[in-house]
Design an enzyme around this catalytic site. Structure first.
Site, mmCIF file in Angstrom:
data_model
loop_
_atom_site.group_PDB
_atom_site.id
_atom_site.type_symbol
_atom_site.label_atom_id
_atom_site.label_comp_id
_atom_site.label_asym_id
_atom_site.label_seq_id
_atom_site.Cartn_x
_atom_site.Cartn_y
_atom_site.Cartn_z
ATOM 1 N N LYS A 41 -25.061 -30.190 8.020
ATOM 2 C CA LYS A 41 -24.704 -29.308 9.120
ATOM 3 C C LYS A 41 -24.141 -27.981 8.621
ATOM 4 O O LYS A 41 -23.993 -27.028 9.360
ATOM 5 C CB LYS A 41 -23.640 -29.983 9.999
ATOM 6 N N GLY A 42 -23.771 -27.939 7.317
ATOM 7 C CA GLY A 42 -22.964 -26.832 6.804
ATOM 8 C C GLY A 42 -23.592 -25.457 6.900
ATOM 9 O O GLY A 42 -22.886 -24.452 6.928
ATOM 10 N N ASP A 87 -22.904 -26.924 -5.485
ATOM 11 C CA ASP A 87 -21.725 -27.421 -6.201
ATOM 12 C C ASP A 87 -22.234 -28.125 -7.471
ATOM 13 O O ASP A 87 -22.514 -27.468 -8.470
ATOM 14 C CB ASP A 87 -20.988 -28.355 -5.235
ATOM 15 N N PHE A 110 -12.191 -26.460 -3.346
ATOM 16 C CA PHE A 110 -12.828 -27.005 -2.152
ATOM 17 C C PHE A 110 -12.588 -26.050 -0.992
ATOM 18 O O PHE A 110 -11.452 -25.738 -0.664
ATOM 19 C CB PHE A 110 -12.273 -28.397 -1.825
ATOM 20 N N GLU A 119 -28.853 -23.084 2.362
ATOM 21 C CA GLU A 119 -27.787 -24.071 2.117
ATOM 22 C C GLU A 119 -26.429 -23.372 2.223
ATOM 23 O O GLU A 119 -26.324 -22.153 2.042
ATOM 24 C CB GLU A 119 -28.025 -24.678 0.712
ATOM 25 N N ASP A 120 -25.392 -24.150 2.486
ATOM 26 C CA ASP A 120 -24.049 -23.569 2.559
ATOM 27 C C ASP A 120 -23.467 -23.318 1.164
ATOM 28 O O ASP A 120 -22.915 -22.263 0.889
ATOM 29 C CB ASP A 120 -23.092 -24.448 3.392
ATOM 30 N N ASP A 173 -17.057 -28.027 6.181
ATOM 31 C CA ASP A 173 -16.044 -28.882 6.818
ATOM 32 C C ASP A 173 -15.235 -29.700 5.816
ATOM 33 O O ASP A 173 -15.568 -29.783 4.627
ATOM 34 C CB ASP A 173 -16.730 -29.878 7.758
ATOM 35 N N LYS A 220 -20.830 -22.505 -6.682
ATOM 36 C CA LYS A 220 -19.716 -22.872 -7.569
ATOM 37 C C LYS A 220 -20.313 -23.283 -8.911
ATOM 38 O O LYS A 220 -20.481 -24.478 -9.179
ATOM 39 C CB LYS A 220 -18.940 -24.056 -6.978
ATOM 40 N N ARG A 235 -15.102 -26.333 10.547
ATOM 41 C CA ARG A 235 -16.392 -25.630 10.504
ATOM 42 C C ARG A 235 -16.340 -24.328 11.293
ATOM 43 O O ARG A 235 -17.043 -23.366 10.979
ATOM 44 C CB ARG A 235 -17.503 -26.502 11.116
#
Ligand code: 5GP
Length: 183
Positions: free
Chosen positions: A52-53, A111, A160, A107-108, A167, A139, A173
């Site tokens: 959902k990000g 990582d 983070f 994509e959000d 979220d 990141k 969010r």
């Protein structure tokens, strides 16, 4: 009942610092939109939003494009709370075929790279004409597997983050910026 403003301020109490402001996001999304519009002129790319990000990033990015484009969604899971369990699962697949299409995964955040690497492998088997990644955040310190995003909004340190779609257990969010939570 809390007013919308009071509700927002209540959420802010848990934020230690703002890493990327609303204005910085707006300006960078506009730049990315211009760059992608140049690169994909007359190609009608498919933007695949990873739920959902990426929802806010995808909807803002799409409106910053001056070219024709399509939208589709996928959903993957590997996170529980602040930790990735390293096992990626496909929860929702595309509606349309991507064979012969120019595809951009939206994509959000990248990582460890495990999610996008898994996704790239799945999508490559479907014979798109091209496949690129556009991630709001990167990141690089956390990488476990090599993943190259052609378009990156902001490179951030190993912290983070929440907000603008990201979220923690479904909270935060709706913050308009990217922030770091208090411990
Ligand atoms: P990766 O597979 O690259 O380790 O992680 C990808 C997914 O993990 C992202 O799509 C996102 O859902 C989640 N994730 C990774 N880092 C963060 C972070 O700092 N904050 C939040 N909220 N989610 C993250």
């Amino acid at each position: 009942m809390l007013s919308a403003r009071t509700a927002q301020e209540k959420i802010n109490i848990n934020i230690k610092k703002v890493l990327v402001s609303e204005e910085q996001i707006r300006a960078r999304v506009k730049e990315l939109g211009e760059q992608i519009s140049r690169d994909y002129a007359n190609k009608n790319p498919v933007l695949i939003g990873i739920l959902k990000g990426s929802v806010f990033f995808l909807s803002d990015l799409m409106r910053a494009l001056s070219i024709d484009c399509c939208i589709d969604f996928m959903s993957l899971a590997s996170y529980s709370g602040e930790k990735s369990n390293g096992i990626v699962r496909l929860l929702l697949d595309l509606r349309e075929t991507i064979e012969g299409r120019d595809v951009i995964i939206v994509e959000d955040i990248v990582d460890t790279g495990l999610t996008l690497s898994y996704l790239e492998n799945i999508l490559k088997t479907r014979n798109p004409r091209s496949l690129e990644i556009c991630s709001l955040l990167d990141k690089p310190e956390c990488r476990k597997i090599s993943v190259k995003a052609k378009y990156v909004g902001f490179t951030i340190p190993n912290e983070f983050v929440v907000g603008y779609g990201l979220d923690l257990n479904e909270k935060y969010r709706n913050l308009p910026y990217i922030g770091v939570l208090k411990k």
